[in-house]
Design a protein around this motif. Structure first.
Motif, PDB file in Angstrom:
ATOM      1  N   ILE A  20       0.807  -1.222   0.000  1.00  0.00           N
ATOM      2  CA  ILE A  20       0.000   0.000   0.000  1.00  0.00           C
ATOM      3  C   ILE A  20       0.841   1.274   0.000  1.00  0.00           C
ATOM      4  O   ILE A  20       0.302   2.362  -0.129  1.00  0.00           O
ATOM      5  N   GLU A  21       2.161   1.141   0.162  1.00  0.00           N
ATOM      6  CA  GLU A  21       3.003   2.330   0.088  1.00  0.00           C
ATOM      7  C   GLU A  21       4.427   1.962  -0.289  1.00  0.00           C
ATOM      8  O   GLU A  21       4.846   0.817  -0.163  1.00  0.00           O
ATOM      9  N   GLU A  22       5.116   2.963  -0.779  1.00  0.00           N
ATOM     10  CA  GLU A  22       6.540   2.816  -1.092  1.00  0.00           C
ATOM     11  C   GLU A  22       7.227   4.100  -0.681  1.00  0.00           C
ATOM     12  O   GLU A  22       6.807   5.194  -1.081  1.00  0.00           O
ATOM     13  N   ILE A  30      -0.613  -4.775  -6.352  1.00  0.00           N
ATOM     14  CA  ILE A  30      -0.892  -6.173  -6.052  1.00  0.00           C
ATOM     15  C   ILE A  30       0.316  -6.988  -6.501  1.00  0.00           C
ATOM     16  O   ILE A  30       0.602  -7.079  -7.686  1.00  0.00           O
ATOM     17  N   ALA A  31       1.036  -7.562  -5.522  1.00  0.00           N
ATOM     18  CA  ALA A  31       2.226  -8.339  -5.819  1.00  0.00           C
ATOM     19  C   ALA A  31       1.854  -9.677  -6.442  1.00  0.00           C
ATOM     20  O   ALA A  31       2.485 -10.125  -7.388  1.00  0.00           O
ATOM     21  N   ALA A  46     -11.086   0.277  -1.835  1.00  0.00           N
ATOM     22  CA  ALA A  46     -11.206   0.392  -0.377  1.00  0.00           C
ATOM     23  C   ALA A  46      -9.899   0.875   0.249  1.00  0.00           C
ATOM     24  O   ALA A  46      -9.902   1.723   1.147  1.00  0.00           O
ATOM     25  N   ILE A  47      -8.768   0.341  -0.220  1.00  0.00           N
ATOM     26  CA  ILE A  47      -7.472   0.776   0.306  1.00  0.00           C
ATOM     27  C   ILE A  47      -7.248   2.249  -0.007  1.00  0.00           C
ATOM     28  O   ILE A  47      -6.820   3.019   0.862  1.00  0.00           O
ATOM     29  N   GLU A  52      -5.169   6.458   4.763  1.00  0.00           N
ATOM     30  CA  GLU A  52      -4.624   7.108   5.959  1.00  0.00           C
ATOM     31  C   GLU A  52      -4.966   6.325   7.220  1.00  0.00           C
ATOM     32  O   GLU A  52      -4.114   6.122   8.087  1.00  0.00           O
ATOM     33  N   GLU A  53      -6.204   5.866   7.332  1.00  0.00           N
ATOM     34  CA  GLU A  53      -6.610   5.093   8.500  1.00  0.00           C
ATOM     35  C   GLU A  53      -5.856   3.760   8.563  1.00  0.00           C
ATOM     36  O   GLU A  53      -5.421   3.331   9.638  1.00  0.00           O
TER      37      GLU A  53
END
Length: 73
Positions: A20-22, A30-31, A46-47, A52-53
């Motif tokens: 979800i971040e780098e 999606i890996a 949804a992500i 932030e949450e």
């Protein structure tokens, strides 16, 4: 992501690995996945909406705090 009762998964109950971040920046990737394209699209949406949450909750987990699991329907 985990799907309870999945018998076809090659990694236990895990059916997808999603980053979800780098480098501290939002980057949803999606890996690998055993999900349908529609399921992947819903999860990415949804992500993105709750990014932030999710990051706050991840920080709480690593800090040893208890969190509540939320279901998105």
């Amino acid at each position: 992501m985990v799907r309870r009762g999945s018998k076809k998964s090659h990694r236990g109950d895990t059916v997808a690995k999603i980053w979800i971040e780098e480098n501290g920046q939002k980057k949803i990737d999606i890996a690998w996945s055993e999900l349908s394209a529609d399921e992947e699209a819903l999860i990415i949406e949804a992500i993105d909406k709750h990014w932030e949450e999710l990051n706050r909750l991840i920080d709480d987990v690593f800090a040893g705090k208890k969190i509540q699991i939320k279901r998105i329907k």
